[in-house]
Design a protein around this motif. Sequence first.
Motif, PDB file in Angstrom:
ATOM      1  N   VAL A 469       0.840  -1.201   0.000  1.00 23.13           N
ATOM      2  CA  VAL A 469       0.000   0.000   0.000  1.00 23.13           C
ATOM      3  C   VAL A 469       0.875   1.251   0.000  1.00 23.13           C
ATOM      4  CG1 VAL A 469      -1.667   1.336   1.339  1.00 23.13           C
ATOM      5  CG2 VAL A 469      -1.953  -1.137   1.103  1.00 23.13           C
ATOM      6  N   SER A 470       1.948   1.224   0.768  1.00 31.41           N
ATOM      7  CA  SER A 470       2.855   2.373   0.835  1.00 31.41           C
ATOM      8  C   SER A 470       3.483   2.664  -0.525  1.00 31.41           C
ATOM      9  CB  SER A 470       3.949   2.103   1.861  1.00 31.41           C
ATOM     10  OG  SER A 470       4.950   3.093   1.813  1.00 31.41           O
ATOM     11  N   SER A 471       3.942   1.630  -1.204  1.00 32.70           N
ATOM     12  CA  SER A 471       4.608   1.810  -2.497  1.00 32.70           C
ATOM     13  C   SER A 471       3.640   2.327  -3.557  1.00 32.70           C
ATOM     14  CB  SER A 471       5.229   0.489  -2.956  1.00 32.70           C
ATOM     15  OG  SER A 471       6.174   0.022  -2.015  1.00 32.70           O
ATOM     16  N   LEU A 472       2.454   1.677  -3.619  1.00 31.22           N
ATOM     17  CA  LEU A 472       1.472   2.104  -4.616  1.00 31.22           C
ATOM     18  C   LEU A 472       0.999   3.537  -4.367  1.00 31.22           C
ATOM     19  CD1 LEU A 472      -0.683  -1.150  -4.975  1.00 31.22           C
ATOM     20  CD2 LEU A 472       1.076  -0.300  -6.533  1.00 31.22           C
ATOM     21  N   SER A 473       0.786   3.858  -3.107  1.00 28.38           N
ATOM     22  CA  SER A 473       0.341   5.204  -2.754  1.00 28.38           C
ATOM     23  C   SER A 473       1.390   6.243  -3.124  1.00 28.38           C
ATOM     24  CB  SER A 473       0.020   5.279  -1.259  1.00 28.38           C
ATOM     25  OG  SER A 473      -0.298   6.608  -0.874  1.00 28.38           O
ATOM     26  N   LEU A 474       2.652   5.924  -2.859  1.00 25.94           N
ATOM     27  CA  LEU A 474       3.726   6.879  -3.153  1.00 25.94           C
ATOM     28  C   LEU A 474       3.898   7.074  -4.658  1.00 25.94           C
ATOM     29  CD1 LEU A 474       5.914   8.668  -1.974  1.00 25.94           C
ATOM     30  CD2 LEU A 474       7.479   6.710  -2.071  1.00 25.94           C
ATOM     31  N   VAL A 475       3.794   5.985  -5.430  1.00 29.69           N
ATOM     32  CA  VAL A 475       3.922   6.095  -6.891  1.00 29.69           C
ATOM     33  C   VAL A 475       2.794   6.943  -7.459  1.00 29.69           C
ATOM     34  CG1 VAL A 475       3.779   4.806  -9.049  1.00 29.69           C
ATOM     35  CG2 VAL A 475       5.220   3.959  -7.199  1.00 29.69           C
ATOM     36  N   ALA A 476       1.546   6.629  -7.054  1.00 33.41           N
ATOM     37  CA  ALA A 476       0.403   7.385  -7.561  1.00 33.41           C
ATOM     38  C   ALA A 476       0.477   8.849  -7.139  1.00 33.41           C
ATOM     39  CB  ALA A 476      -0.902   6.758  -7.069  1.00 33.41           C
ATOM     40  N   GLY A 477       0.848   9.081  -5.904  1.00 34.15           N
ATOM     41  CA  GLY A 477       0.945  10.448  -5.429  1.00 34.15           C
ATOM     42  C   GLY A 477       2.046  11.227  -6.124  1.00 34.15           C
ATOM     43  N   THR A 478       3.176  10.560  -6.382  1.00 35.68           N
ATOM     44  CA  THR A 478       4.279  11.233  -7.076  1.00 35.68           C
ATOM     45  C   THR A 478       3.883  11.611  -8.494  1.00 35.68           C
ATOM     46  OG1 THR A 478       5.906  10.014  -5.759  1.00 35.68           O
ATOM     47  CG2 THR A 478       6.675  11.001  -7.823  1.00 35.68           C
ATOM     48  N   ILE A 479       3.185  10.708  -9.168  1.00 45.35           N
ATOM     49  CA  ILE A 479       2.724  11.021 -10.532  1.00 45.35           C
ATOM     50  C   ILE A 479       1.806  12.226 -10.514  1.00 45.35           C
ATOM     51  CG2 ILE A 479       1.317  10.185 -12.450  1.00 45.35           C
ATOM     52  CD1 ILE A 479       2.406   7.383 -11.895  1.00 45.35           C
ATOM     53  N   ASP A 480       0.838  12.222  -9.592  1.00 44.76           N
ATOM     54  CA  ASP A 480      -0.073  13.359  -9.508  1.00 44.76           C
ATOM     55  C   ASP A 480       0.655  14.640  -9.101  1.00 44.76           C
ATOM     56  OD1 ASP A 480      -2.447  12.489 -10.430  1.00 44.76           O
ATOM     57  OD2 ASP A 480      -3.349  12.064  -8.482  1.00 44.76           O
ATOM     58  N   GLY A 481       1.666  14.503  -8.233  1.00 46.52           N
ATOM     59  CA  GLY A 481       2.431  15.680  -7.836  1.00 46.52           C
ATOM     60  C   GLY A 481       3.198  16.275  -9.006  1.00 46.52           C
ATOM     61  N   LEU A 482       3.807  15.403  -9.811  1.00 52.47           N
ATOM     62  CA  LEU A 482       4.516  15.888 -10.991  1.00 52.47           C
ATOM     63  C   LEU A 482       3.550  16.503 -12.005  1.00 52.47           C
ATOM     64  CD1 LEU A 482       7.094  12.985 -11.486  1.00 52.47           C
ATOM     65  CD2 LEU A 482       7.566  15.318 -10.718  1.00 52.47           C
ATOM     66  N   MET A 483       2.364  15.891 -12.145  1.00 51.67           N
ATOM     67  CA  MET A 483       1.357  16.452 -13.043  1.00 51.67           C
ATOM     68  C   MET A 483       0.961  17.844 -12.583  1.00 51.67           C
ATOM     69  SD  MET A 483       0.534  14.373 -15.543  1.00 51.67           S
ATOM     70  CE  MET A 483      -1.089  14.967 -15.948  1.00 51.67           C
TER      71      MET A 483
END
Length: 527
Positions: A469-483
């Motif tokens: 959950v931590s890894s998936l959340s961080l990946v999704a959040g990072t993508i949205d942050g970069l967007m």
Amino acid sequence: MEEPPTEINAVTLNCWGLKFISKLRNERILEIGRQLAQTDPQPHIVALQECFCQEDYENIRRETRFILPYGKFYYSGAFGGGLAILSKWPIDESSIVPYPLNGRPTAFWRGDWYVGKGVACAKIRYGPSKKQVVEVFCTHTHSPYEGGQPNDSYLCHRMAQAWHISKLLRGAADRGHLVLAMGDFNMTPMSPEHRLITAHAPVRDTWRVIHPDSSVGPADHPAEKARRRPIPTAEFNIQENGAASDGPYCTWRWTKSQQKLLGPGKPPVTVPPDTIDHKGKRLDYIFASSGDVSALNGGWVVKSTNLGMMMRHPELGCSLSDHFAVEATLAFHSFSSSSSKPINPTPTPPKPSTTNGEAKQQPDNATTMSDKHVHNGTYLQSPTPSSVRDSKSFDCQLLAFLDLEREQQLPTTAYDDILGIIHKYVAREESQKKWRGYHFFGSLLVTVACLVGVWWSPKNYVSFILMLVSSLSLVAGTIDGLMSLLFFKAELGQLKEFEWEIMNAKLNATGAAMSERAETVVEGGSW
């Protein structure tokens, strides 16, 4: 160099060449090349869209090399823009100009952003004179996935793209060159995007020059319903309305059960010409200017327009693309000796008046057609064209082009409508930027909480779930942050540029004095 031509034959075609998606792509593309080589009259300039694979481009070049020896395949985006230009004459210069607003990477299943849509530009010299140059612009604008409705979130993209290409056309016309803009513009005739191009650049829709009373959309389109025309037949939509897409003649618009009737060794399946056509519409266009009339002692007029590439594949029985080609012949015309006197012009497209934001067409002679043309609310056959394209009519067409160059501007209300579209889309993107930023910071909190949970986790499988959950959340959040940080911020900047240009054009249209502009308060880079 050989003598300059007196006629130029132009063709535009959306090839429907999406790799891994378009059906029977290889067979259809080869046949498109063969048919282009056999087209009568022979094309001088061809613009292709959705030709994404260089292999497909080379196959078409191989078939057309004797009549179109020059060509350019354009590269853009991650997967290419699918644009290509073929020519009888050498291409002096070439470039690809990306659109500033070009879809959204979040809509990856649509792909518009990833193909890097833009305008393929080519300068082609057809004669020795300095002004005997045609500047060709080939494009495929953003698709109207949401039906072009008032709440269409992609409408702002198409408006910005129409504005951007109109600036390129205007610049080419200012250089005194003949201008040809061809492609799949994904807009209906007399729509806001259509009027933006023809009002801001000295070009005319070649189809409406010859067919000024043609439809402004499919039969169920609100603007077309307002014209109160009978529902057209398939043949009338082809001959009079120029409906190159979504009509019943195209086999790729048939149902799956109907398409199963096609194939090698199967008898041909025909479509009766009087088939009622509710969906056929015009999305593909050839826009043209007149060239430098004073320098050339004459100008280019539209001699004829028609649809092409309507034949079926000889073995497979299917249509060669999901669009038909649009063909136009431009003729060079010098004013006749009688043109010094006022001449009654040939029919020109009615000037639209806006009511509640919708284009309203003036009544024309289509409502007085003889009964043999109308039966049970359906056009049975195409009426004989009313315009007689003789010397005087060409004089009038050329005069109309010159008037167009002098009177290029949109009504003030149109600029207000565009600004309203921009502001609505800006509000959407600012909201997206904010919430994606919140998602990034929220994902950081979730990641930290999961890591703390792992420390206190009593069992390994719980730790595994928390780490996942931590890894998936961080990946999704990072993508949205970069967007949020990169894409949406950059897009909002482009929207500010677009807004400034429209507001500046509005001031020019209203004739505001320079002193009044100097006193205008500038906020955030906008008037």
